[in-house]
Design a protein around this motif. Structure first.
Motif, mmCIF file in Angstrom:
data_model
loop_
_atom_site.group_PDB
_atom_site.id
_atom_site.type_symbol
_atom_site.label_atom_id
_atom_site.label_comp_id
_atom_site.label_asym_id
_atom_site.label_seq_id
_atom_site.Cartn_x
_atom_site.Cartn_y
_atom_site.Cartn_z
ATOM 1 N N LEU A 237 8.270 -2.524 -15.691
ATOM 2 C CA LEU A 237 7.076 -2.013 -15.018
ATOM 3 C C LEU A 237 5.804 -2.169 -15.844
ATOM 4 O O LEU A 237 4.724 -1.810 -15.375
ATOM 5 C CB LEU A 237 7.270 -0.527 -14.679
ATOM 6 C CG LEU A 237 8.453 -0.192 -13.773
ATOM 7 C CD1 LEU A 237 8.567 1.317 -13.609
ATOM 8 C CD2 LEU A 237 8.324 -0.874 -12.426
ATOM 9 N N GLU A 240 2.558 -4.060 -14.298
ATOM 10 C CA GLU A 240 1.797 -3.299 -13.314
ATOM 11 C C GLU A 240 1.053 -2.126 -13.963
ATOM 12 O O GLU A 240 -0.102 -1.843 -13.619
ATOM 13 C CB GLU A 240 2.749 -2.774 -12.226
ATOM 14 C CG GLU A 240 3.315 -3.857 -11.319
ATOM 15 C CD GLU A 240 4.422 -4.656 -11.960
ATOM 16 O OE1 GLU A 240 4.780 -5.726 -11.431
ATOM 17 O OE2 GLU A 240 4.944 -4.219 -13.012
ATOM 18 N N ILE A 241 1.722 -1.451 -14.902
ATOM 19 C CA ILE A 241 1.064 -0.331 -15.585
ATOM 20 C C ILE A 241 -0.135 -0.822 -16.375
ATOM 21 O O ILE A 241 -1.202 -0.185 -16.397
ATOM 22 C CB ILE A 241 2.068 0.387 -16.499
ATOM 23 C CG1 ILE A 241 3.188 1.016 -15.660
ATOM 24 C CG2 ILE A 241 1.378 1.465 -17.333
ATOM 25 C CD1 ILE A 241 4.310 1.625 -16.471
ATOM 26 N N SER A 254 -0.207 -4.442 -7.658
ATOM 27 C CA SER A 254 0.577 -3.662 -8.619
ATOM 28 C C SER A 254 1.500 -2.655 -7.939
ATOM 29 O O SER A 254 2.699 -2.590 -8.235
ATOM 30 C CB SER A 254 -0.367 -2.940 -9.591
ATOM 31 O OG SER A 254 -1.088 -3.870 -10.367
ATOM 32 N N SER A 257 4.387 -4.141 -6.016
ATOM 33 C CA SER A 257 5.331 -4.708 -6.972
ATOM 34 C C SER A 257 6.182 -3.629 -7.623
ATOM 35 O O SER A 257 7.388 -3.802 -7.834
ATOM 36 C CB SER A 257 4.571 -5.496 -8.047
ATOM 37 O OG SER A 257 5.451 -6.014 -9.013
ATOM 38 N N ILE A 258 5.572 -2.472 -7.949
ATOM 39 C CA ILE A 258 6.333 -1.369 -8.534
ATOM 40 C C ILE A 258 7.393 -0.880 -7.565
ATOM 41 O O ILE A 258 8.551 -0.626 -7.948
ATOM 42 C CB ILE A 258 5.380 -0.213 -8.925
ATOM 43 C CG1 ILE A 258 4.521 -0.621 -10.123
ATOM 44 C CG2 ILE A 258 6.163 1.055 -9.251
ATOM 45 C CD1 ILE A 258 3.486 0.421 -10.510
ATOM 46 N N LYS A 261 10.231 -3.422 -7.397
ATOM 47 C CA LYS A 261 11.041 -3.427 -8.616
ATOM 48 C C LYS A 261 11.926 -2.189 -8.700
ATOM 49 O O LYS A 261 13.100 -2.277 -9.087
ATOM 50 C CB LYS A 261 10.135 -3.504 -9.839
ATOM 51 C CG LYS A 261 9.522 -4.878 -10.079
ATOM 52 C CD LYS A 261 8.687 -4.878 -11.352
ATOM 53 C CE LYS A 261 8.116 -6.265 -11.638
ATOM 54 N NZ LYS A 261 7.320 -6.286 -12.889
ATOM 55 N N LEU A 262 11.391 -1.016 -8.364
ATOM 56 C CA LEU A 262 12.195 0.201 -8.400
ATOM 57 C C LEU A 262 13.341 0.138 -7.401
ATOM 58 O O LEU A 262 14.469 0.559 -7.700
ATOM 59 C CB LEU A 262 11.318 1.421 -8.136
ATOM 60 C CG LEU A 262 10.327 1.807 -9.240
ATOM 61 C CD1 LEU A 262 9.472 2.980 -8.805
ATOM 62 C CD2 LEU A 262 11.064 2.135 -10.539
#
Length: 287
Positions: A237, A240-241, A254, A257-258, A261-262
């Motif tokens: 992550l 994005e962070i 972002s 995408s998070i 991914k999660l």
């Protein structure tokens, strides 16, 4: 002679020994409570619970020898800090290495027998590694972004090694986090304004490598493997962070995408646990 007619001095000695077993985790909590109640025989009531138990354990751990040891350590650190800047740089580096190694060694040695002194020494050694390094590079005008990040990365390695040796997950987590931050800074030094896909190119392979290594050693050193897999999730992550926090860019792409991914990580973990069919122990205890 029965327990009820036992000499008070001998009873006090046995009770202090039971508390030592409790602090050192030589016996489970319920066994220590049973033995304590057996020798008290109702004189002081049942074993304390909640805040009272915590207070009693801290009082038992705080012995005069521990107090004097902590006072001596703090005095040594204070004197060392006062005269540190007058030494030659090589002597400063050598003394810093010796002091940090000494404190970490004492912490590892005392952690089981004297938890309070052990954790104080470990914390002091890990913090001094960073503070003394910063003092040295600032004193000689070498505090460039590159040297500062290199120092933080070295401290991260020290924290990870100390955390693995002491089985302290928090130290390992802090070490992995500092290494990931150092890696992100290194990417930024190579590319002035790394974009979304460039960050993915750098950080996704790093996260995959961390997960593979963590999964490989999980069965042998549970806390170290688990912390590596958590670090893999942070690296996953991190692009994005970074874009949201450091660059202040918009929520797209972002946030989507998070979420993706999660969801993918949750699906992967669920499939892996189902495939393992309970062979892997997911209940490691972290100190």
């Amino acid at each position: 002679m029965g327990v009820g007619k036992m000499d008070p001095a001998k009873r006090k000695l046995i009770l202090s020994e039971i508390e030592r077993w409790r602090r050192g985790r030589l016996l489970p909590e319920q066994y220590c409570d049973f033995l304590r109640n057996l020798y008290l025989e109702g004189e002081d009531g049942p074993a304390p619970q909640g805040w009272r138990r915590y207070k009693d354990r801290m009082s038992a751990a705080w012995k005069p020898s521990v107090g004097w040891w902590l006072l001596g350590t703090l005095t040594l650190i204070l004197l060392f800090s006062l005269y540190f800047t007058i030494f030659h740089p090589l002597l400063q580096t050598l003394l810093s290495f010796v002091l940090v190694s000494l404190l970490i060694g004492i912490g590892l040695h005392k952690r089981k027998t004297s938890p309070l002194a052990g954790f104080a020494a470990l914390g002091g050694g890990c913090l001094l590694a960073l503070l003394l390094g910063l003092v040295t590079i600032r004193q000689y005008d070498a505090a460039t972004p590159g040297t500062t990040v290199a120092l933080v990365a070295v401290c991260g390695v020290i924290w990870i090694g100390t955390g693995v040796a002491a089985r302290i997950a928090l130290l390992q987590f802090c070490g992995h986090l500092t290494l990931i931050l150092s890696y992100v800074w290194l990417i930024q030094s190579w590319h002035a304004e790394p974009g979304f896909w460039l960050l993915q190119l750098y950080l996704l392979p790093a996260g995959a490598l961390l997960y593979v290594v963590g999964n490989w050693i999980y069965g042998g050193i549970g806390s170290a493997g688990a912390m590596l897999m958590i670090a893999a999730g942070i690296a996953l992550l991190a692009p994005e962070i970074y874009l949201l926090a450091a660059r202040g860019e918009g929520l797209v792409p972002s946030v989507p995408s998070i979420i993706v991914k999660l969801a993918a990580a949750a699906w992967f973990v669920r499939r892996k646990r189902a495939a393992d069919r309970g062979d892997m122990d997911w209940s490691h205890e972290f100190d």
